[in-house]
Design a protein around this motif. Structure first.
Motif, PDB file in Angstrom:
ATOM      1  N   SER A  73       0.165  -6.126  10.761  1.00 46.86           N
ATOM      2  CA  SER A  73       1.493  -6.458  10.233  1.00 46.86           C
ATOM      3  C   SER A  73       2.344  -7.139  11.297  1.00 46.86           C
ATOM      4  O   SER A  73       3.051  -8.112  11.011  1.00 46.86           O
ATOM      5  N   ILE A  74       2.286  -6.625  12.534  1.00 40.22           N
ATOM      6  CA  ILE A  74       3.062  -7.220  13.626  1.00 40.22           C
ATOM      7  C   ILE A  74       2.601  -8.654  13.884  1.00 40.22           C
ATOM      8  O   ILE A  74       3.413  -9.557  14.132  1.00 40.22           O
ATOM      9  N   LEU A  75       1.296  -8.879  13.802  1.00 39.93           N
ATOM     10  CA  LEU A  75       0.733 -10.212  14.040  1.00 39.93           C
ATOM     11  C   LEU A  75       0.921 -11.143  12.847  1.00 39.93           C
ATOM     12  O   LEU A  75       0.535 -12.316  12.907  1.00 39.93           O
ATOM     13  N   LYS A  76       1.504 -10.612  11.764  1.00 42.61           N
ATOM     14  CA  LYS A  76       1.754 -11.374  10.539  1.00 42.61           C
ATOM     15  C   LYS A  76       0.454 -11.902   9.917  1.00 42.61           C
ATOM     16  O   LYS A  76       0.431 -12.958   9.284  1.00 42.61           O
ATOM     17  N   ILE A  77      -0.626 -11.172  10.133  1.00 48.25           N
ATOM     18  CA  ILE A  77      -1.893 -11.519   9.505  1.00 48.25           C
ATOM     19  C   ILE A  77      -1.928 -10.990   8.076  1.00 48.25           C
ATOM     20  O   ILE A  77      -2.322 -11.683   7.138  1.00 48.25           O
ATOM     21  N   LYS A  78      -1.497  -9.742   7.912  1.00 46.96           N
ATOM     22  CA  LYS A  78      -1.468  -9.124   6.587  1.00 46.96           C
ATOM     23  C   LYS A  78      -0.489  -7.958   6.613  1.00 46.96           C
ATOM     24  O   LYS A  78      -0.601  -7.059   7.444  1.00 46.96           O
ATOM     25  N   ASP A  79       0.497  -7.987   5.722  1.00 46.54           N
ATOM     26  CA  ASP A  79       1.433  -6.870   5.610  1.00 46.54           C
ATOM     27  C   ASP A  79       0.823  -5.831   4.677  1.00 46.54           C
ATOM     28  O   ASP A  79       0.889  -5.954   3.461  1.00 46.54           O
ATOM     29  N   CYS A  80       0.224  -4.811   5.269  1.00 45.47           N
ATOM     30  CA  CYS A  80      -0.466  -3.782   4.480  1.00 45.47           C
ATOM     31  C   CYS A  80       0.462  -2.671   4.005  1.00 45.47           C
ATOM     32  O   CYS A  80       0.005  -1.722   3.361  1.00 45.47           O
ATOM     33  N   LYS A  81       1.763  -2.781   4.355  1.00 43.91           N
ATOM     34  CA  LYS A  81       2.721  -1.723   4.011  1.00 43.91           C
ATOM     35  C   LYS A  81       2.171  -0.360   4.427  1.00 43.91           C
ATOM     36  O   LYS A  81       1.925   0.536   3.598  1.00 43.91           O
ATOM     37  N   THR A  82       1.988  -0.227   5.728  1.00 45.22           N
ATOM     38  CA  THR A  82       1.311   0.941   6.295  1.00 45.22           C
ATOM     39  C   THR A  82       1.983   2.252   5.933  1.00 45.22           C
ATOM     40  O   THR A  82       1.316   3.273   5.751  1.00 45.22           O
ATOM     41  N   PHE A 142     -12.965   8.861   4.075  1.00 47.52           N
ATOM     42  CA  PHE A 142     -11.831   8.043   4.508  1.00 47.52           C
ATOM     43  C   PHE A 142     -11.508   6.960   3.471  1.00 47.52           C
ATOM     44  O   PHE A 142     -10.345   6.570   3.312  1.00 47.52           O
ATOM     45  N   ILE A 143     -12.528   6.477   2.747  1.00 50.93           N
ATOM     46  CA  ILE A 143     -12.288   5.473   1.699  1.00 50.93           C
ATOM     47  C   ILE A 143     -11.495   6.095   0.548  1.00 50.93           C
ATOM     48  O   ILE A 143     -10.507   5.533   0.069  1.00 50.93           O
ATOM     49  N   ILE A 144     -11.915   7.278   0.125  1.00 53.72           N
ATOM     50  CA  ILE A 144     -11.212   7.992  -0.943  1.00 53.72           C
ATOM     51  C   ILE A 144      -9.790   8.332  -0.499  1.00 53.72           C
ATOM     52  O   ILE A 144      -8.828   8.189  -1.265  1.00 53.72           O
ATOM     53  N   SER A 145      -9.655   8.759   0.743  1.00 52.70           N
ATOM     54  CA  SER A 145      -8.346   9.135   1.277  1.00 52.70           C
ATOM     55  C   SER A 145      -7.389   7.947   1.269  1.00 52.70           C
ATOM     56  O   SER A 145      -6.229   8.064   0.850  1.00 52.70           O
ATOM     57  N   LEU A 146      -7.872   6.794   1.720  1.00 53.00           N
ATOM     58  CA  LEU A 146      -7.025   5.595   1.750  1.00 53.00           C
ATOM     59  C   LEU A 146      -6.634   5.157   0.347  1.00 53.00           C
ATOM     60  O   LEU A 146      -5.480   4.774   0.109  1.00 53.00           O
ATOM     61  N   ALA A 147      -7.580   5.232  -0.588  1.00 57.08           N
ATOM     62  CA  ALA A 147      -7.292   4.821  -1.961  1.00 57.08           C
ATOM     63  C   ALA A 147      -6.256   5.740  -2.609  1.00 57.08           C
ATOM     64  O   ALA A 147      -5.236   5.283  -3.141  1.00 57.08           O
ATOM     65  N   VAL A 148      -6.518   7.049  -2.552  1.00 57.93           N
ATOM     66  CA  VAL A 148      -5.612   8.025  -3.168  1.00 57.93           C
ATOM     67  C   VAL A 148      -4.255   8.021  -2.464  1.00 57.93           C
ATOM     68  O   VAL A 148      -3.194   8.003  -3.114  1.00 57.93           O
ATOM     69  N   GLY A 149      -4.281   8.038  -1.139  1.00 55.44           N
ATOM     70  CA  GLY A 149      -3.031   8.071  -0.372  1.00 55.44           C
ATOM     71  C   GLY A 149      -2.192   6.839  -0.578  1.00 55.44           C
ATOM     72  O   GLY A 149      -0.956   6.930  -0.701  1.00 55.44           O
ATOM     73  N   SER A 150      -2.815   5.666  -0.620  1.00 54.42           N
ATOM     74  CA  SER A 150      -2.076   4.419  -0.814  1.00 54.42           C
ATOM     75  C   SER A 150      -1.444   4.352  -2.198  1.00 54.42           C
ATOM     76  O   SER A 150      -0.312   3.883  -2.355  1.00 54.42           O
ATOM     77  N   TRP A 201       3.439   4.594  -5.267  1.00 55.56           N
ATOM     78  CA  TRP A 201       4.186   5.186  -6.388  1.00 55.56           C
ATOM     79  C   TRP A 201       5.524   5.759  -5.907  1.00 55.56           C
ATOM     80  O   TRP A 201       6.550   5.607  -6.582  1.00 55.56           O
ATOM     81  N   LEU A 202       5.510   6.383  -4.730  1.00 54.71           N
ATOM     82  CA  LEU A 202       6.736   6.943  -4.166  1.00 54.71           C
ATOM     83  C   LEU A 202       7.594   5.890  -3.469  1.00 54.71           C
ATOM     84  O   LEU A 202       8.734   6.174  -3.093  1.00 54.71           O
ATOM     85  N   ASP A 203       7.032   4.692  -3.280  1.00 48.76           N
ATOM     86  CA  ASP A 203       7.706   3.583  -2.589  1.00 48.76           C
ATOM     87  C   ASP A 203       8.188   4.018  -1.196  1.00 48.76           C
ATOM     88  O   ASP A 203       9.343   3.805  -0.824  1.00 48.76           O
ATOM     89  N   LEU A 204       7.291   4.630  -0.440  1.00 45.10           N
ATOM     90  CA  LEU A 204       7.651   5.103   0.890  1.00 45.10           C
ATOM     91  C   LEU A 204       8.064   3.957   1.807  1.00 45.10           C
ATOM     92  O   LEU A 204       9.008   4.077   2.592  1.00 45.10           O
ATOM     93  N   ASP A 205       7.356   2.831   1.715  1.00 48.14           N
ATOM     94  CA  ASP A 205       7.652   1.689   2.580  1.00 48.14           C
ATOM     95  C   ASP A 205       9.043   1.141   2.285  1.00 48.14           C
ATOM     96  O   ASP A 205       9.814   0.848   3.206  1.00 48.14           O
ATOM     97  N   GLY A 206       9.371   0.986   1.007  1.00 47.67           N
ATOM     98  CA  GLY A 206      10.685   0.476   0.628  1.00 47.67           C
ATOM     99  C   GLY A 206      11.799   1.405   1.072  1.00 47.67           C
ATOM    100  O   GLY A 206      12.839   0.960   1.587  1.00 47.67           O
ATOM    101  N   ARG A 207      11.611   2.695   0.883  1.00 52.47           N
ATOM    102  CA  ARG A 207      12.621   3.673   1.275  1.00 52.47           C
ATOM    103  C   ARG A 207      12.792   3.693   2.795  1.00 52.47           C
ATOM    104  O   ARG A 207      13.910   3.802   3.312  1.00 52.47           O
TER     105      ARG A 207
END
Length: 222
Positions: A196-205, A62-70, A75-81
């Motif tokens: 993110s909703i709680l405004k603690i940290k915007d992780c750009k999920t 799961f650590i590798i998955s989160l690193a590679v996936g993020s 790179w694809l800027d999924l959150d911005g799009r």
């Protein structure tokens, strides 16, 4: 696909009711709903993570998955799009609510196993149970973010529909081991949405969504 149709209908109905109620709620109480939804999402994510972590056969995956996936998602800027797309339909922070809804509705165990059970055995129990949970969740989300949450119903229909149609091929591949790894990552993404909703940290999920594909690729190689 009766189970998927009911599940989708529950989200649409919950979104409509929540949106109607929202008009009569002043700003102070809307803030309370934001906090409640953020805490609930965080708690559900942590519960999913803790519940599946002991069963993981690959504790580092799961650590590798989160690193590679993020990295891929950034790179694809999924959150911005995604936010750019949702911004066309609403001036409120719909993207945040919609991404949380999609995480909650689509990446739970019931939402993945439900269409498979429905397709292979005609059993809609999982999907009917999921529909009840999603009805309450969509109503709460829509009361905070508006009717735009109904868009997550369309995403759920496509998601579960694809699983339903491909169940014959997927049933042998979606092993308990793979489901455990996907559930761990799904729990982290749901908890991230809550933060993110709680405004603690915007992780750009949304940028982290490709993380869900890494365990699938890993198990394909295995």
């Amino acid at each position: 696909m009766i189970g998927t149709i009911v599940n989708t209908g529950a989200i649409l109905a919950g979104s409509a009711i929540g949106s109607a109620v929202r008009k009569g709620i002043n700003e102070k109480y809307q803030g309370v709903l934001f906090n409640a939804m953020g805490l609930a999402a965080t708690a559900l994510g942590i519960n999913t993570l803790v519940g599946n972590m002991p069963d993981s056969k690959y504790p580092v995956l799961f650590i590798i998955s989160l690193a590679v996936g993020s990295l891929l998602g950034t790179w694809l800027d999924l959150d911005g799009r995604f936010n750019s797309f949702t911004g066309r339909f609403s001036r409120t922070n719909l993207g945040q609510g919609l991404s949380t809804g999609i995480m909650l509705f689509c990446f739970g165990t019931l939402s993945i196993l439900g269409p498979i059970e429905s397709s292979l055995h005609g059993d809609n129990t999982f999907l009917f149970t999921n529909a009840t949970l999603d009805f309450v969740t969509s109503m709460t989300l829509a009361s905070a973010y508006g009717i735009g949450i109904a868009l997550s119903g369309a995403v759920l229909f496509c998601w579960q529909g694809a699983i339903f149609l491909g169940a014959g091929f997927l049933s042998g591949f979606l092993t308990p081991e793979l489901m455990t790894e996907i559930s761990i990552i799904g729990g982290i993404l749901i908890a991230s949405s809550g933060l993110s909703i709680l405004k603690i940290k915007d992780c750009k999920t949304v940028n982290m969504l490709p993380s869900l594909l890494v365990p699938i690729v890993w198990f394909l190689f295995l």
